[in-house]
Motif scaffolding. Sequence first.
Motif, PDB file in Angstrom:
ATOM      1  N   GLN A   1       0.471  -1.082   0.316  1.00 36.56           N
ATOM      2  CA  GLN A   1      -0.226  -0.096   0.124  1.00 36.56           C
ATOM      3  C   GLN A   1       0.720   1.133  -0.128  1.00 36.56           C
ATOM      4  O   GLN A   1       0.206   2.409   0.038  1.00 36.56           O
ATOM      5  CB  GLN A   1      -1.250  -0.108   1.109  1.00 36.56           C
ATOM      6  CG  GLN A   1      -2.488  -0.946   1.214  1.00 36.56           C
ATOM      7  CD  GLN A   1      -2.697  -0.138  -0.568  1.00 36.56           C
ATOM      8  OE1 GLN A   1      -3.334   0.117  -0.247  1.00 36.56           O
ATOM      9  NE2 GLN A   1      -2.965  -2.066  -0.834  1.00 36.56           N
ATOM     10  N   ASP A   2       1.750   0.914   0.226  1.00 38.75           N
ATOM     11  CA  ASP A   2       2.750   1.996   0.197  1.00 38.75           C
ATOM     12  C   ASP A   2       2.925   2.869  -1.007  1.00 38.75           C
ATOM     13  O   ASP A   2       3.434   4.076  -1.045  1.00 38.75           O
ATOM     14  CB  ASP A   2       4.308   1.961   0.826  1.00 38.75           C
ATOM     15  CG  ASP A   2       4.433   1.673   2.393  1.00 38.75           C
ATOM     16  OD1 ASP A   2       3.114   1.563   2.913  1.00 38.75           O
ATOM     17  OD2 ASP A   2       5.275   1.126   2.804  1.00 38.75           O
ATOM     18  N   TYR A   3       2.852   2.065  -2.007  1.00 37.82           N
ATOM     19  CA  TYR A   3       2.979   2.265  -3.129  1.00 37.82           C
ATOM     20  C   TYR A   3       2.076   3.661  -3.938  1.00 37.82           C
ATOM     21  O   TYR A   3       1.979   4.424  -4.710  1.00 37.82           O
ATOM     22  CB  TYR A   3       3.222   1.912  -4.471  1.00 37.82           C
ATOM     23  CG  TYR A   3       4.347   0.554  -4.819  1.00 37.82           C
ATOM     24  CD1 TYR A   3       5.302   1.015  -3.121  1.00 37.82           C
ATOM     25  CD2 TYR A   3       4.504  -1.043  -5.299  1.00 37.82           C
ATOM     26  CE1 TYR A   3       6.542  -0.325  -3.591  1.00 37.82           C
ATOM     27  CE2 TYR A   3       5.883  -1.457  -4.895  1.00 37.82           C
ATOM     28  CZ  TYR A   3       6.410  -0.921  -4.324  1.00 37.82           C
ATOM     29  OH  TYR A   3       7.426  -2.155  -4.213  1.00 37.82           O
ATOM     30  N   TYR A   4       0.931   3.252  -3.203  1.00 35.88           N
ATOM     31  CA  TYR A   4      -0.606   4.075  -3.910  1.00 35.88           C
ATOM     32  C   TYR A   4      -0.528   5.257  -2.441  1.00 35.88           C
ATOM     33  O   TYR A   4      -0.356   6.343  -2.528  1.00 35.88           O
ATOM     34  CB  TYR A   4      -1.736   2.920  -3.521  1.00 35.88           C
ATOM     35  CG  TYR A   4      -1.790   2.391  -4.541  1.00 35.88           C
ATOM     36  CD1 TYR A   4      -2.142   2.294  -5.508  1.00 35.88           C
ATOM     37  CD2 TYR A   4      -2.011   0.775  -4.368  1.00 35.88           C
ATOM     38  CE1 TYR A   4      -2.597   0.960  -7.007  1.00 35.88           C
ATOM     39  CE2 TYR A   4      -1.758  -0.534  -4.740  1.00 35.88           C
ATOM     40  CZ  TYR A   4      -2.229  -0.585  -6.548  1.00 35.88           C
ATOM     41  OH  TYR A   4      -2.013  -1.264  -6.798  1.00 35.88           O
ATOM     42  N   GLU A   5       0.283   4.982  -1.515  1.00 37.33           N
ATOM     43  CA  GLU A   5      -0.200   6.081  -0.624  1.00 37.33           C
ATOM     44  C   GLU A   5       0.934   7.349  -1.193  1.00 37.33           C
ATOM     45  O   GLU A   5       1.175   8.671  -1.103  1.00 37.33           O
ATOM     46  CB  GLU A   5       0.625   6.036   0.812  1.00 37.33           C
ATOM     47  CG  GLU A   5      -0.181   5.029   1.188  1.00 37.33           C
ATOM     48  CD  GLU A   5      -0.399   4.460   3.232  1.00 37.33           C
ATOM     49  OE1 GLU A   5       1.360   4.800   3.908  1.00 37.33           O
ATOM     50  OE2 GLU A   5      -0.742   3.931   3.492  1.00 37.33           O
ATOM     51  N   ALA A   6       2.400   6.787  -2.141  1.00 36.02           N
ATOM     52  CA  ALA A   6       3.163   7.670  -2.324  1.00 36.02           C
ATOM     53  C   ALA A   6       2.651   8.289  -3.689  1.00 36.02           C
ATOM     54  O   ALA A   6       2.865   9.206  -3.555  1.00 36.02           O
ATOM     55  CB  ALA A   6       4.681   6.973  -2.702  1.00 36.02           C
ATOM     56  N   ALA A   7       2.104   7.512  -4.863  1.00 45.04           N
ATOM     57  CA  ALA A   7       1.101   8.533  -5.301  1.00 45.04           C
ATOM     58  C   ALA A   7       0.852   8.933  -5.059  1.00 45.04           C
ATOM     59  O   ALA A   7       0.266  10.589  -6.221  1.00 45.04           O
ATOM     60  CB  ALA A   7       0.468   6.950  -6.293  1.00 45.04           C
ATOM     61  N   ASP A   8      -0.665   9.167  -4.226  1.00 46.14           N
ATOM     62  CA  ASP A   8      -1.653  10.255  -3.443  1.00 46.14           C
ATOM     63  C   ASP A   8      -0.802  11.066  -3.149  1.00 46.14           C
ATOM     64  O   ASP A   8      -0.897  11.916  -3.397  1.00 46.14           O
ATOM     65  CB  ASP A   8      -1.933   9.210  -2.262  1.00 46.14           C
ATOM     66  CG  ASP A   8      -2.937   8.628  -3.142  1.00 46.14           C
ATOM     67  OD1 ASP A   8      -3.943   8.948  -4.083  1.00 46.14           O
ATOM     68  OD2 ASP A   8      -3.239   7.431  -2.051  1.00 46.14           O
ATOM     69  N   ILE A   9       0.177  11.278  -2.428  1.00 45.26           N
ATOM     70  CA  ILE A   9       1.149  12.046  -2.685  1.00 45.26           C
ATOM     71  C   ILE A   9       1.569  12.820  -3.350  1.00 45.26           C
ATOM     72  O   ILE A   9       2.335  14.052  -3.103  1.00 45.26           O
ATOM     73  CB  ILE A   9       2.355  11.822  -1.274  1.00 45.26           C
ATOM     74  CG1 ILE A   9       1.952  11.624  -0.006  1.00 45.26           C
ATOM     75  CG2 ILE A   9       3.790  13.038  -0.781  1.00 45.26           C
ATOM     76  CD1 ILE A   9       2.515  10.638   1.362  1.00 45.26           C
ATOM     77  N   ASP A  10       1.991  12.176  -4.490  1.00 41.75           N
ATOM     78  CA  ASP A  10       2.691  12.956  -5.414  1.00 41.75           C
ATOM     79  C   ASP A  10       1.401  13.681  -6.530  1.00 41.75           C
ATOM     80  O   ASP A  10       1.669  13.966  -7.433  1.00 41.75           O
ATOM     81  CB  ASP A  10       3.300  11.713  -6.707  1.00 41.75           C
ATOM     82  CG  ASP A  10       4.969  11.588  -6.085  1.00 41.75           C
ATOM     83  OD1 ASP A  10       5.526  12.528  -4.958  1.00 41.75           O
ATOM     84  OD2 ASP A  10       4.873  10.694  -6.189  1.00 41.75           O
ATOM     85  N   GLY A  11      -0.166  13.197  -5.944  1.00 47.07           N
ATOM     86  CA  GLY A  11      -1.203  13.897  -6.645  1.00 47.07           C
ATOM     87  C   GLY A  11      -1.854  13.362  -8.290  1.00 47.07           C
ATOM     88  O   GLY A  11      -1.590  13.178  -8.858  1.00 47.07           O
ATOM     89  N   ALA A  12      -0.962  11.800  -7.861  1.00 45.99           N
ATOM     90  CA  ALA A  12      -1.416  11.244  -8.616  1.00 45.99           C
ATOM     91  C   ALA A  12      -2.614  10.585  -9.006  1.00 45.99           C
ATOM     92  O   ALA A  12      -3.264  10.382  -8.140  1.00 45.99           O
ATOM     93  CB  ALA A  12      -0.668   9.418  -8.293  1.00 45.99           C
TER      94      ALA A  12
END
Length: 189
Positions: free
Chosen positions: A89-100
């Motif tokens: 889930q860290d991948y998706y959380e990092a993508a959320d932070i990057d605005g994906a």
Amino acid sequence: MSRQRYSQSLILFPYVAPVISTVFAWQYVLMPLNGPLTILLSNLGIMDVTKDLVNDPNNAFIVVSFYSIWKNFPFIYLMILSRLQSIPQDYYEAADIDGANGWQKFHHITLPELYYVIGSLVLLRGIWNFYKFEEVYLLSKEARTLPIYLYEKAFTGLPELGVAAAIATVLFVVMMALISIYVRKVLKW
């Protein structure tokens, strides 16, 4: 037992049910005149109630294809679901932070994580379908595949073992070609 477990059991049923019982169930459902699906399609005006979908040479391969999809969908479902559940889930959380957005997360995280699973499934299902015998042979006497033709040449009537051996060799060469394509394109060896 929770509702989710019941739904998962229903999804897995076709894969774990014996082939012979599911084939007979499909033959009953598609039976001309009084098969439930035949009656439904006739009432909707889609086809004639006397049409035999299973033993009609024009439709037998389509029926066998739908049966194969229905029977083997749970295996594909399990493989993809297990890989989806193991994506951190860290991948998706990092993508959320990057605005994906959702599409970007799917395209850059989910799809690459599923790449090897999908490649393996395509290869396995291709091989298994290419060599499929019992389901096709039991469901319809009109559907002809290479394994059935091989069986007929080798074991029925006057055996033509040379033809049967040639068919088996062609099947082997085609499978080796597919495996080598998989190794080069998916595994990138």
